[in-house]
Design a protein around this motif. Sequence first.
Motif: not given
Length: 467
Positions: A15-17, A20-21, A112-114
Amino acid sequence: MSEAVTRSAHSVSTSPGLLASLDPLLREWLPRQRWFAGKGRPVTGFSLVAATELLPWNAKLGFLHLLVRAHQPLVPTQGAAAHPSDCYQLLIGVRETLPPRLAPALIGHPEEGPLAGRTVYEALHDPRPADVLLEALRARARVGELRFERDMRQEIRDDLVPRMVTAEQSNSSIVYGDTFILKLLRRVLPGTNPDLELPLALSREGCPRVPAPAGWMLADLAGDTYVLGVLQPFVQGATDGWDLVLRGLAKGEDFSGEARALGRATAEVHTALARALPTVTLGRGQMELLADGMIERLEAAVQAVPALRPYAPGLRSSFEALGELAAEGQTWTAQRIHGDLHLGQCLRSPAGDWSLIDFEGEPSKPLAERRMPQPAARDVAGMLRSFDYAAHSHPSVVPGWADACRAAYCSGYAEVSGRDPRTDPVLLRAYETDKAIYEVVYEARHRPDWLPVPMAAVRRLALSEGP
């Protein structure tokens, strides 16, 4: 561990986010943890080494296992303990909102993100994620890159209530029903970790002085294996040696009998390790390198702590004397040892039996260095320094207390090993001096009020001919 959890592990890892999350939250939270090794240097970013979903993150209660590399600028003056990117094991709980009992575990609220809109927290404070780890060990589960193993000869019941141990520093631990304790390594490295390797070897030798591992937690990544945690029997009602000593000092009690018993326990462990794993002979070349390394550490310490400068020639003489003995042809036997032995690494049971724990070695040193055979005198010197430290750190110093404990410890050691460490005074003095210098630098950086304790030892060692 359910099949659904196993299937979901890969999707979280890619999961790319996800990172970042968590990134802005971890930059604030991670440096505040006592087990974070990079204090004093800003975190400039993170990279994800591995992520495994142990409970689905989008359920009422999610549980993520992360291996995250924290990137920091390297400060050369911090020496070998500083690394530009350490890998940390993070255990992240995910909920919509935290119940009040978990408020101290809060990491933050991703924006942000998942994980946006959820609450993330240190999962080890929560009984359900802690249960998941024990369930995985019981079942010898494989989830994503994680592998859980166990000694099938030891029963692991499924009704053990977990609680997180709060008095931790370089790692984290969970106690399960006063039956087992799971030590989770926080800063992890690829390779064989002595904190699992040596207790397993001692278990095979039948040594009762070290709790035999009941289970262990690993990660297999890109051909490397990381040791993440070790489950061992919990010594119920035990007191660590440091606390026991301070209580005794407060009451003016003699500790030499316990020191002798602790010396015997140390020798039992050393004897078993020498049987279980190879020993080597250190000749002139190896010992001159060892003495040179001690001299280099002294020179660096004098630069870092100018108060050492007046004592440097006397301290250096202890290392030069060791090099001279090696040049004359004396040899020493080296074996696997504890590597970071002090009173806080020793437990006394209510029945009076001593155990040794935490075989990780000095966490700042590379694994390969921690796994090298060394003279057993290094462990002995660590314990001698620990008795001296306790005596000088207590408000009411009892004259002769430390000397009596040190002598009793060496006598107890000799009763089992057949050799009194004091019969090799040059080696013992060199190791004790090296340890005292390390303590001076540590206290100067982290606890300046404690600096007089190791400085008292420095003054003694700089003037003495032996330990």
